[in-house]
Motif scaffolding. Structure first.
Motif, mmCIF file in Angstrom:
data_model
loop_
_atom_site.group_PDB
_atom_site.id
_atom_site.type_symbol
_atom_site.label_atom_id
_atom_site.label_comp_id
_atom_site.label_asym_id
_atom_site.label_seq_id
_atom_site.Cartn_x
_atom_site.Cartn_y
_atom_site.Cartn_z
ATOM 1 N N ALA A 1 0.823 -1.212 0.000
ATOM 2 C CA ALA A 1 0.000 0.000 0.000
ATOM 3 C C ALA A 1 0.860 1.265 0.000
ATOM 4 C CB ALA A 1 -0.945 -0.018 1.212
ATOM 5 N N CYS A 2 2.123 1.147 0.429
ATOM 6 C CA CYS A 2 3.051 2.294 0.400
ATOM 7 C C CYS A 2 3.753 2.416 -0.952
ATOM 8 C CB CYS A 2 4.119 2.154 1.484
ATOM 9 S SG CYS A 2 3.499 2.274 3.159
ATOM 10 N N GLY A 3 3.439 1.546 -1.913
ATOM 11 C CA GLY A 3 3.998 1.678 -3.250
ATOM 12 C C GLY A 3 5.119 0.703 -3.587
ATOM 13 N N LEU A 4 5.452 -0.210 -2.672
ATOM 14 C CA LEU A 4 6.494 -1.192 -2.982
ATOM 15 C C LEU A 4 5.975 -2.162 -4.057
ATOM 16 C CD1 LEU A 4 9.266 -1.164 -1.599
ATOM 17 C CD2 LEU A 4 7.553 -0.043 -0.204
ATOM 18 N N PRO A 5 6.863 -2.652 -4.927
ATOM 19 C CA PRO A 5 6.413 -3.491 -6.050
ATOM 20 C C PRO A 5 6.075 -4.924 -5.628
ATOM 21 C CG PRO A 5 8.796 -3.248 -6.110
ATOM 22 C CD PRO A 5 8.314 -2.399 -4.972
ATOM 23 N N ILE A 6 4.962 -5.069 -4.940
ATOM 24 C CA ILE A 6 4.499 -6.378 -4.462
ATOM 25 C C ILE A 6 3.196 -6.697 -5.196
ATOM 26 C CG2 ILE A 6 3.562 -7.606 -2.446
ATOM 27 C CD1 ILE A 6 5.535 -5.909 -0.714
ATOM 28 N N GLY A 7 3.101 -7.902 -5.757
ATOM 29 C CA GLY A 7 1.911 -8.327 -6.493
ATOM 30 C C GLY A 7 0.889 -8.949 -5.554
ATOM 31 N N PRO A 8 0.232 -10.021 -5.995
ATOM 32 C CA PRO A 8 -0.792 -10.654 -5.160
ATOM 33 C C PRO A 8 -0.189 -11.243 -3.883
ATOM 34 C CG PRO A 8 -0.603 -11.761 -7.310
ATOM 35 C CD PRO A 8 0.385 -10.667 -7.306
ATOM 36 N N ILE A 9 -0.966 -11.201 -2.800
ATOM 37 C CA ILE A 9 -0.522 -11.758 -1.520
ATOM 38 C C ILE A 9 -1.452 -12.905 -1.134
ATOM 39 C CG2 ILE A 9 -0.231 -11.267 0.954
ATOM 40 C CD1 ILE A 9 0.593 -8.400 0.157
ATOM 41 N N VAL A 10 -0.844 -14.072 -0.895
ATOM 42 C CA VAL A 10 -1.605 -15.275 -0.528
ATOM 43 C C VAL A 10 -1.283 -15.633 0.921
ATOM 44 C CG1 VAL A 10 -1.874 -17.755 -0.985
ATOM 45 C CG2 VAL A 10 -1.606 -16.147 -2.902
ATOM 46 N N LEU A 11 -2.304 -15.853 1.731
ATOM 47 C CA LEU A 11 -2.099 -16.270 3.119
ATOM 48 C C LEU A 11 -2.155 -17.789 3.194
ATOM 49 C CD1 LEU A 11 -4.498 -13.761 4.967
ATOM 50 C CD2 LEU A 11 -2.149 -13.390 4.147
ATOM 51 N N ALA A 12 -1.147 -18.389 3.829
ATOM 52 C CA ALA A 12 -1.141 -19.837 4.041
ATOM 53 C C ALA A 12 -1.366 -20.086 5.528
ATOM 54 C CB ALA A 12 0.196 -20.420 3.601
ATOM 55 N N THR A 13 -2.430 -20.806 5.865
ATOM 56 C CA THR A 13 -2.674 -21.128 7.275
ATOM 57 C C THR A 13 -2.660 -22.642 7.454
ATOM 58 O OG1 THR A 13 -5.084 -21.395 7.211
ATOM 59 C CG2 THR A 13 -4.250 -19.134 7.394
ATOM 60 N N ASN A 14 -2.536 -23.070 8.707
ATOM 61 C CA ASN A 14 -2.681 -24.492 9.014
ATOM 62 C C ASN A 14 -4.178 -24.816 9.139
ATOM 63 O OD1 ASN A 14 -3.403 -23.562 11.583
ATOM 64 N ND2 ASN A 14 -1.309 -23.780 12.364
ATOM 65 N N ALA A 15 -4.518 -25.861 9.885
ATOM 66 C CA ALA A 15 -5.917 -26.305 9.939
ATOM 67 C C ALA A 15 -6.817 -25.355 10.745
ATOM 68 C CB ALA A 15 -5.991 -27.718 10.508
ATOM 69 N N ASN A 16 -6.266 -24.290 11.273
ATOM 70 C CA ASN A 16 -7.102 -23.242 11.874
ATOM 71 C C ASN A 16 -7.659 -22.401 10.717
ATOM 72 O OD1 ASN A 16 -6.769 -23.213 15.026
ATOM 73 N ND2 ASN A 16 -4.783 -23.779 14.152
ATOM 74 N N THR A 17 -8.953 -22.568 10.440
ATOM 75 C CA THR A 17 -9.506 -22.095 9.161
ATOM 76 C C THR A 17 -10.240 -20.756 9.256
ATOM 77 O OG1 THR A 17 -11.517 -23.365 9.559
ATOM 78 C CG2 THR A 17 -9.785 -24.434 8.250
ATOM 79 N N THR A 18 -10.074 -20.022 10.359
ATOM 80 C CA THR A 18 -10.806 -18.756 10.519
ATOM 81 C C THR A 18 -10.644 -17.837 9.302
ATOM 82 O OG1 THR A 18 -10.493 -18.887 12.906
ATOM 83 C CG2 THR A 18 -11.084 -16.721 12.014
ATOM 84 N N LEU A 19 -9.411 -17.665 8.827
ATOM 85 C CA LEU A 19 -9.180 -16.731 7.714
ATOM 86 C C LEU A 19 -9.694 -17.298 6.387
ATOM 87 C CD1 LEU A 19 -5.656 -15.368 8.695
ATOM 88 C CD2 LEU A 19 -7.822 -14.101 8.707
ATOM 89 N N ALA A 20 -9.535 -18.605 6.193
ATOM 90 C CA ALA A 20 -10.032 -19.221 4.955
ATOM 91 C C ALA A 20 -11.566 -19.104 4.910
ATOM 92 C CB ALA A 20 -9.593 -20.680 4.880
ATOM 93 N N ASP A 21 -12.203 -19.317 6.044
ATOM 94 C CA ASP A 21 -13.673 -19.218 6.097
ATOM 95 C C ASP A 21 -14.117 -17.786 5.824
ATOM 96 O OD1 ASP A 21 -13.598 -21.863 6.718
ATOM 97 O OD2 ASP A 21 -13.986 -21.595 8.865
ATOM 98 N N TRP A 22 -13.381 -16.814 6.408
ATOM 99 C CA TRP A 22 -13.704 -15.405 6.151
ATOM 100 C C TRP A 22 -13.558 -15.085 4.657
ATOM 101 C CZ3 TRP A 22 -9.379 -12.360 4.563
ATOM 102 C CH2 TRP A 22 -9.729 -11.060 4.175
ATOM 103 N N PHE A 23 -12.483 -15.582 4.048
ATOM 104 C CA PHE A 23 -12.224 -15.255 2.644
ATOM 105 C C PHE A 23 -13.330 -15.828 1.754
ATOM 106 C CE2 PHE A 23 -10.043 -15.619 -1.444
ATOM 107 C CZ PHE A 23 -9.546 -14.335 -1.552
ATOM 108 N N ARG A 24 -13.786 -17.025 2.105
ATOM 109 C CA ARG A 24 -14.821 -17.682 1.303
ATOM 110 C C ARG A 24 -16.190 -17.039 1.501
ATOM 111 N NH1 ARG A 24 -13.626 -22.647 2.764
ATOM 112 N NH2 ARG A 24 -15.087 -22.448 4.481
#
Ligand code: PLP
Length: 433
Positions: free
Chosen positions: A264-287
């Motif tokens: 967000a500050c302008g650094l050349p970073i493309g897509p960001i993927v979050l990898a989680t273990n079997a704690n699925t709170t973030l995967a459920d939120w994303f879906r």
């Protein structure tokens, strides 16, 4: 630079106050009011990490004594390498950014070392030293103890649950010299955390010891984590002209949020993927688009056993904080990825790094082949030797820095899980006999 609470009910503060307070008084998390805007050319004369870090971080500490001390803080805090390696030579294989070459073998060294030097630059706000109080069940406590050792004006007190962490982890919490004290609590991790919360909620105790926190919501911990993502992205951008994608092993979202903020500050970073273990709170939120925190479950990647990621509130509050995907990986796949990775490229990944490597392989192939990807390697595999050896059927050695930890003598205080016992301990530490 002013900081506002994510809940909007607290007065704006500068970075020094945000750093000392930890959480905002309305219970929200501090966010920069406006972001500095950079382009890759702004870093063309800072090829090393400390130089880049000082330039990137200085605006976030504008108006505080930390800004002027930034070059020294960064040179001292980031005095170890973070190499980008390619164990798998295939054209479409990801780069691996090794974040574990600090003194305690996990990426938390970056944030912890910066935080204590920043406190030191602030000096004492009263005649009493600041006391950083942390509850830990793993990597954070070791990084905090190591970062605090020898630093003036700031004490560290580390609470950990008796009998619930590995022998190596316990050694790594109890081996640090003044001004660091470790306290073994007769209880579980939740009891340790409850004790820290009770201490912060007690105005008298809190004032008497200038209590402050070092957990992953501290701006002093997540802001410095922007720097290695920025470094790696700038290097790939200089080589290829494109912005690499990142795959980040995620628990409390501190490391990943730092990457999102750097983009967000302008650094050349493309897509960001979050990898989680079997704690699925973030995967459920994303879906589903709905966020629902819950108790954590135990996995092989135990530093990411988080059911309610504490920095989620920040991600939700940041315009432009898009996440490309959240991929949840169970223990069987973590184990299988450690084994495949070792068999195919002789590379030994810790369970957290293997989670991200597996997420890379589960990405949509079109997305995967569209650009360069960087996988974050968050811990040295030697820290999780039992798990890793069982998966790859090959011995795993500790690096020399971690071996040296085992040669240090240990010392800790045993206390009951109640506030009076903690208050007594804090008093004893403050006024040694
Ligand atoms: C803390 C930790 C993580 C998770 O990082 P967050 O910032 O909490 O998302 C991942 N891997 C290792 C080895 C860690 O110690």
């Amino acid at each position: 630079m002013r900081y506002l609470s994510t809940r909007g009910e607290a007065p704006p503060v500068l970075a020094d106050a945000a750093l000392r307070a930890g959480v905002a008084p309305d219970g929200g998390l501090y966010m920069p009011e406006a972001l500095p805007r950079f382009s890759p050319a702004d870093f063309s004369d800072t090829p090393d990490l400390p130089g880049l870090a000082a330039r990137l971080l200085a605006p976030f500490f504008a108006g505080t004594p930390i800004q002027g001390a930034m070059a020294d803080i960064c040179a001292d805090a980031f005095n170890f390498p973070c190499p980008r390696v390619r164990p798998d030579r295939a054209e479409t294989a990801p780069d691996i950014l090794e974040l574990f070459h600090g003194p305690t073998g996990a990426f938390k060294d970056f944030g912890a070392r910066f935080l204590f030097r920043a406190f030191s630059a602030l000096g004492q706000s009263s005649d009493r030293a600041t006391t950083v109080l942390v509850a830990t069940s793993g990597d954070t406590g070791g990084a905090v103890g190591c970062a605090a050792e020898g630093v003036a004006g700031t004490r560290a007190v580390i609470l950990f649950p008796a009998g619930r962490i590995s022998a190596f982890q316990e050694h790594q919490l109890c081996c640090w010299d003044s001004p660091v004290d470790a306290a073994r609590i007769e209880g579980d991790f939740d009891a340790c955390q409850a004790l820290v919360k009770a201490a912060f909620a007690d105005p008298d105790l809190s004032r008497r010891h200038n209590l402050t926190s070092a957990n992953s919501i501290s701006i002093g911990r997540f802001l410095p984590q922007m720097t290695y993502w920025a470094r790696a992205a700038l290097d790939v951008h200089a080589q290829t002209g494109e912005a690499p994608g990142l795959i980040i092993p995620t628990g409390n979202l501190g490391n990943a949020f730092a990457a999102v903020l750097a983009r967000a500050c302008g650094l050349p970073i493309g897509p960001i993927v979050l990898a989680t273990n079997a704690n699925t709170t973030l995967a459920d939120w994303f879906r589903s688009g709905r966020y629902q925190g819950r108790p954590s479950i135990a996995t092989l990647a135990n530093a990411m056993d988080v059911g309610a990621p504490s920095n989620f509130e920040r991600l939700a509050a940041l315009a432009g904080g898009q996440i490309e995907a959240v991929i949840s990986v169970d223990d069987a796949h973590i184990r299988a990825r450690m084994k495949t990775c070792f068999n195919e490229s002789a590379y030994i990944a810790c369970p957290h790094t293997a989670t991200a490597l597996e997420a890379f392989h589960q990405l949509d192939p079109a997305l995967r082949q569209a650009r360069r990807w960087i996988v974050g390697a968050t811990a040295h595999p030697g820290k999780f030797a039992d798990t890793v050896q069982a998966a790859i059927n090959h011995p795993v050695a500790l690096p020399p820095a971690l071996e040296a930890v085992l040669d240090r003598p240990v010392q800790c205080h045993d206390i009951a899980p109640d506030k009076r016992a903690l208050a007594n301990l804090l008093a004893r530490i403050a006024e040694p006999a």
